[in-house]
Design a protein around this motif. Structure first.
Motif, PDB file in Angstrom:
ATOM      1  N   ALA A 203       0.832  -1.203   0.000  1.00 43.45           N
ATOM      2  CA  ALA A 203       0.000   0.000   0.000  1.00 43.45           C
ATOM      3  C   ALA A 203       0.869   1.256   0.000  1.00 43.45           C
ATOM      4  CB  ALA A 203      -0.926  -0.007   1.219  1.00 43.45           C
ATOM      5  N   VAL A 204       1.970   1.223   0.770  1.00 45.53           N
ATOM      6  CA  VAL A 204       2.909   2.344   0.773  1.00 45.53           C
ATOM      7  C   VAL A 204       3.463   2.567  -0.630  1.00 45.53           C
ATOM      8  CG1 VAL A 204       5.176   3.110   1.619  1.00 45.53           C
ATOM      9  CG2 VAL A 204       3.544   2.058   3.199  1.00 45.53           C
ATOM     10  N   GLY A 205       3.820   1.482  -1.302  1.00 41.07           N
ATOM     11  CA  GLY A 205       4.373   1.578  -2.649  1.00 41.07           C
ATOM     12  C   GLY A 205       3.398   2.181  -3.644  1.00 41.07           C
ATOM     13  N   VAL A 206       2.133   1.781  -3.570  1.00 39.11           N
ATOM     14  CA  VAL A 206       1.131   2.322  -4.493  1.00 39.11           C
ATOM     15  C   VAL A 206       0.970   3.821  -4.284  1.00 39.11           C
ATOM     16  CG1 VAL A 206      -1.328   2.354  -5.030  1.00 39.11           C
ATOM     17  CG2 VAL A 206      -0.145   0.177  -4.816  1.00 39.11           C
ATOM     18  N   VAL A 207       0.895   4.242  -3.032  1.00 36.45           N
ATOM     19  CA  VAL A 207       0.727   5.673  -2.731  1.00 36.45           C
ATOM     20  C   VAL A 207       1.932   6.462  -3.238  1.00 36.45           C
ATOM     21  CG1 VAL A 207       0.549   7.382  -0.878  1.00 36.45           C
ATOM     22  CG2 VAL A 207      -0.795   5.283  -0.764  1.00 36.45           C
ATOM     23  N   LEU A 208       3.146   5.960  -2.955  1.00 37.71           N
ATOM     24  CA  LEU A 208       4.355   6.650  -3.414  1.00 37.71           C
ATOM     25  C   LEU A 208       4.415   6.708  -4.939  1.00 37.71           C
ATOM     26  CD1 LEU A 208       7.088   5.271  -0.971  1.00 37.71           C
ATOM     27  CD2 LEU A 208       6.201   7.602  -1.073  1.00 37.71           C
ATOM     28  N   ALA A 209       4.078   5.587  -5.602  1.00 41.15           N
ATOM     29  CA  ALA A 209       4.108   5.556  -7.068  1.00 41.15           C
ATOM     30  C   ALA A 209       3.109   6.540  -7.666  1.00 41.15           C
ATOM     31  CB  ALA A 209       3.816   4.140  -7.558  1.00 41.15           C
ATOM     32  N   LEU A 210       1.922   6.608  -7.085  1.00 44.00           N
ATOM     33  CA  LEU A 210       0.914   7.562  -7.572  1.00 44.00           C
ATOM     34  C   LEU A 210       1.380   9.008  -7.376  1.00 44.00           C
ATOM     35  CD1 LEU A 210      -2.395   5.897  -6.301  1.00 44.00           C
ATOM     36  CD2 LEU A 210      -1.757   6.287  -8.687  1.00 44.00           C
ATOM     37  N   LEU A 211       1.948   9.299  -6.202  1.00 43.47           N
ATOM     38  CA  LEU A 211       2.411  10.658  -5.922  1.00 43.47           C
ATOM     39  C   LEU A 211       3.542  11.060  -6.869  1.00 43.47           C
ATOM     40  CD1 LEU A 211       2.411  10.709  -1.997  1.00 43.47           C
ATOM     41  CD2 LEU A 211       0.866  11.948  -3.533  1.00 43.47           C
ATOM     42  N   MET A 212       4.483  10.160  -7.092  1.00 41.03           N
ATOM     43  CA  MET A 212       5.609  10.476  -7.973  1.00 41.03           C
ATOM     44  C   MET A 212       5.160  10.605  -9.422  1.00 41.03           C
ATOM     45  SD  MET A 212       8.639   8.067  -6.414  1.00 41.03           S
ATOM     46  CE  MET A 212       9.249   8.352  -4.746  1.00 41.03           C
ATOM     47  N   SER A 213       4.288   9.724  -9.840  1.00 46.15           N
ATOM     48  CA  SER A 213       3.764   9.805 -11.206  1.00 46.15           C
ATOM     49  C   SER A 213       3.013  11.116 -11.414  1.00 46.15           C
ATOM     50  CB  SER A 213       2.853   8.608 -11.468  1.00 46.15           C
ATOM     51  OG  SER A 213       2.395   8.602 -12.796  1.00 46.15           O
ATOM     52  N   TRP A 214       2.262  11.531 -10.408  1.00 47.66           N
ATOM     53  CA  TRP A 214       1.552  12.823 -10.474  1.00 47.66           C
ATOM     54  C   TRP A 214       2.536  13.977 -10.495  1.00 47.66           C
ATOM     55  CZ3 TRP A 214       1.594  16.525  -6.466  1.00 47.66           C
ATOM     56  CH2 TRP A 214       0.765  17.633  -6.686  1.00 47.66           C
ATOM     57  N   PHE A 215       3.594  13.890  -9.668  1.00 44.36           N
ATOM     58  CA  PHE A 215       4.583  14.961  -9.577  1.00 44.36           C
ATOM     59  C   PHE A 215       5.282  15.171 -10.912  1.00 44.36           C
ATOM     60  CE2 PHE A 215       8.972  16.327  -8.759  1.00 44.36           C
ATOM     61  CZ  PHE A 215       8.742  17.522  -8.072  1.00 44.36           C
ATOM     62  N   PHE A 216       5.568  14.087 -11.633  1.00 48.64           N
ATOM     63  CA  PHE A 216       6.255  14.199 -12.913  1.00 48.64           C
ATOM     64  C   PHE A 216       5.302  14.468 -14.076  1.00 48.64           C
ATOM     65  CE2 PHE A 216       9.480  11.456 -10.677  1.00 48.64           C
ATOM     66  CZ  PHE A 216      10.464  12.425 -10.637  1.00 48.64           C
ATOM     67  N   GLY A 217       4.017  14.574 -13.792  1.00 48.00           N
ATOM     68  CA  GLY A 217       3.055  14.896 -14.837  1.00 48.00           C
ATOM     69  C   GLY A 217       2.610  13.726 -15.683  1.00 48.00           C
ATOM     70  N   ASP A 218       2.928  12.503 -15.229  1.00 48.47           N
ATOM     71  CA  ASP A 218       2.556  11.313 -16.006  1.00 48.47           C
ATOM     72  C   ASP A 218       1.196  10.749 -15.604  1.00 48.47           C
ATOM     73  OD1 ASP A 218       5.058  11.219 -17.393  1.00 48.47           O
ATOM     74  OD2 ASP A 218       5.963  10.392 -15.582  1.00 48.47           O
ATOM     75  N   LEU A 219       0.672  11.211 -14.478  1.00 49.24           N
ATOM     76  CA  LEU A 219      -0.587  10.664 -13.984  1.00 49.24           C
ATOM     77  C   LEU A 219      -1.757  11.514 -14.461  1.00 49.24           C
ATOM     78  CD1 LEU A 219      -1.880   8.486 -12.162  1.00 49.24           C
ATOM     79  CD2 LEU A 219      -1.736  10.110 -10.270  1.00 49.24           C
ATOM     80  N   ASN A 220      -2.609  10.921 -15.236  1.00 51.48           N
ATOM     81  CA  ASN A 220      -3.857  11.555 -15.633  1.00 51.48           C
ATOM     82  C   ASN A 220      -4.951  10.493 -15.569  1.00 51.48           C
ATOM     83  OD1 ASN A 220      -3.752  10.067 -18.178  1.00 51.48           O
ATOM     84  ND2 ASN A 220      -2.232  11.593 -18.849  1.00 51.48           N
ATOM     85  N   TRP A 221      -6.160  10.883 -15.889  1.00 57.06           N
ATOM     86  CA  TRP A 221      -7.260   9.938 -15.764  1.00 57.06           C
ATOM     87  C   TRP A 221      -7.062   8.720 -16.660  1.00 57.06           C
ATOM     88  CZ3 TRP A 221     -10.578   7.898 -12.853  1.00 57.06           C
ATOM     89  CH2 TRP A 221     -11.646   7.161 -13.348  1.00 57.06           C
ATOM     90  N   GLN A 222      -6.522   8.949 -17.867  1.00 60.58           N
ATOM     91  CA  GLN A 222      -6.335   7.846 -18.811  1.00 60.58           C
ATOM     92  C   GLN A 222      -5.311   6.834 -18.287  1.00 60.58           C
ATOM     93  OE1 GLN A 222      -8.111   7.299 -21.445  1.00 60.58           O
ATOM     94  NE2 GLN A 222      -6.985   5.526 -22.240  1.00 60.58           N
TER      95      GLN A 222
END
Length: 434
Positions: free
Chosen positions: A250-269
């Motif tokens: 669970a820690v890994g998923v949260v960190l991965a989501l935060l980092m992906s969002w920080f680098f601009g790679d996380l969007n709805w798609q």
């Protein structure tokens, strides 16, 4: 009908179902149902429902979809490319040059993915175009990535180690830490092979890049910081006792989501694609595990595992002969089945014989993963071979030949693990005791 004949019937039902192309999970359920009907007077549907619920409600299984989701998030982020950028400066002056980058990148990505296919696909997406453009031998490039992609099965957090831990009722934390040194050993063997090929001129590698100043290497390595933080967050929380394997997922998923969002790679798609892919993979594994648990119950009614264990121990094989026979058996199975299916199909049957032979079950889990890794490189069902075929357009024969030397390196790793079992057992004993 004698018990021996009925047990043989179960084997025929299982092999026949698989030969007809029935999904592995369905084949397991059908065989288990046949076993309950032949060996027990219990209502089969009631037994099926109870068994599926009990096998699916294991708390340790919650880590599976989370680790798979974490890998899918990273697969769709820039962090996979950052691995290449950060590692390349340190490899340029070594024999084999940037040919080592795919190996190290696979090892690092395996530490935050847990999946062989995800590791292979992610590293190939970045490394293959870069290395081919620099003039590296295509056979060496594809071979290193096919081989080192298998590290996703061994280096923790490994999905297949979780599956084995649940099936064999072993500590997942112990299995995770037991995989660290063997994983490092495999990386070392792969890098030694690449360096040897380059030094002897067996494969063509481009001239070495101009040397870089140490400070410039450090600056280039800044791109490794996010992945390093993720590894520390996931693996470090387990080894320091701050989190269980499930909590660390669970820690890994949260960190991965935060980092992906920080680098601009996380969007709805990308969020939706990663979640759907993780759901499909997790459902497939959970269905196979449920079918395996049902088959295990039927096997217990039949007495087949105990019979096989008694037969094997009665042969009085030496450890070396016993492991040699098992290795050939697993490699042959790897030609036709995926790794998770091999583990769930064989664990229940072989574990009594393994324990009767005095083999440590934690060590056997690492050994099993290593030989299953070989199956990722053997046609016709070598998963990593198919991943690379789809990404490069090369035929399966070419990729199989490229991967063969790394198959042999895995064989060497198995031999070393058998001769020096402390490679797998020393860290768990150091941290958790006997």
């Amino acid at each position: 009908m004698s018990e021996a004949l009925m047990s043989l019937t179960l084997v025929v039902v299982l092999i026949g179902s698989l030969a007809l192309g029935v999904w592995v999970s369905i084949a397991l359920f059908l065989t288990g149902l046949a076993g309950v009907l032949m060996f027990s007077s219990a209502p089969p549907l009631n037994v099926l429902a109870t068994n599926i619920w009990s096998s699916s409600s294991e708390w340790s299984l919650a880590a599976l979809p989370l680790f798979i989701w974490m890998g899918e998030i990273l697969f769709r982020s820039r962090m996979s490319k950052d691995l290449f950028t950060g590692l390349a400066p340190w490899m340029r002056s070594m024999p084999g040059g940037l040919g080592h980058v795919g190996i190290l990148a696979s090892g690092i990505f395996a530490a935050v993915s847990g999946s062989s296919a995800a590791t292979c696909a992610t590293v190939a997406k970045v490394a293959v175009p870069e290395l081919k453009a620099r003039g590296y031998d295509e056979s060496l490039v594809l071979g290193t990535i096919a081989g080192s992609g298998t590290l996703g099965l061994l280096i923790p957090p490994s999905i297949i180690l979780i599956v084995y831990g649940v099936a064999a009722e072993q500590s997942i934390a112990r299995l995770f830490i037991a995989g660290v040194l063997p994983g490092t050993l495999v990386i070392g063997l792969f890098m030694a092979y690449v360096a040897l090929c380059s030094s002897t001129g067996r494969v063509v590698t481009p001239p070495k890049d101009p040397p870089m100043r140490f400070i410039d290497k450090l600056k280039a390595s800044r791109t490794l910081i996010p992945v390093t933080i993720l590894i520390i967050g996931v693996v470090g929380s387990i080894y320091t006792g701050l989190a269980s394997p499930t909590d660390s997922a669970a820690v890994g998923v949260v960190l991965a989501l935060l980092m992906s969002w920080f680098f601009g790679d996380l969007n709805w798609q990308t969020f939706k694609e990663g979640l759907v892919a993780a759901t499909l993979s997790s459902s497939m594994i959970a269905f196979i595990l449920a079918g395996s648990a049902f088959l295990t119950l039927a096997m217990g009614y039949s007495g087949l595992p105990a019979t096989i264990a008694t037969w094997i121990t009665g042969m009085e094989l030496s450890h070396v002969t016993f492991l040699a026979v098992l290795t050939v058996f697993f490699v042959l199975m790897g030609c036709f089945l995926d790794g998770i299916s091999i583990v769930v199909l064989t664990t229940a049957v072989l574990l009594p014989a393994v324990q009767a032979s005095g083999i440590d079950t934690i060590w056997f889990g690492i050994y099993l993963v290593l030989v299953v890794e070989m199956g990722q490189l053997t046609p016709p069902v070598g998963l990593n071979l198919f991943v690379l075929q789809g990404m490069t357009g090369r035929d399966i024969v070419f990729i199989s030949k490229a991967a063969f030397p790394f198959f042999l390196m895995l064989m060497v790793a198995v031999a070393l693990l058998a001769v020096f079992p402390d490679i797998a057992l020393s860290l768990p004993e150091m941290m958790y005791g006997n």
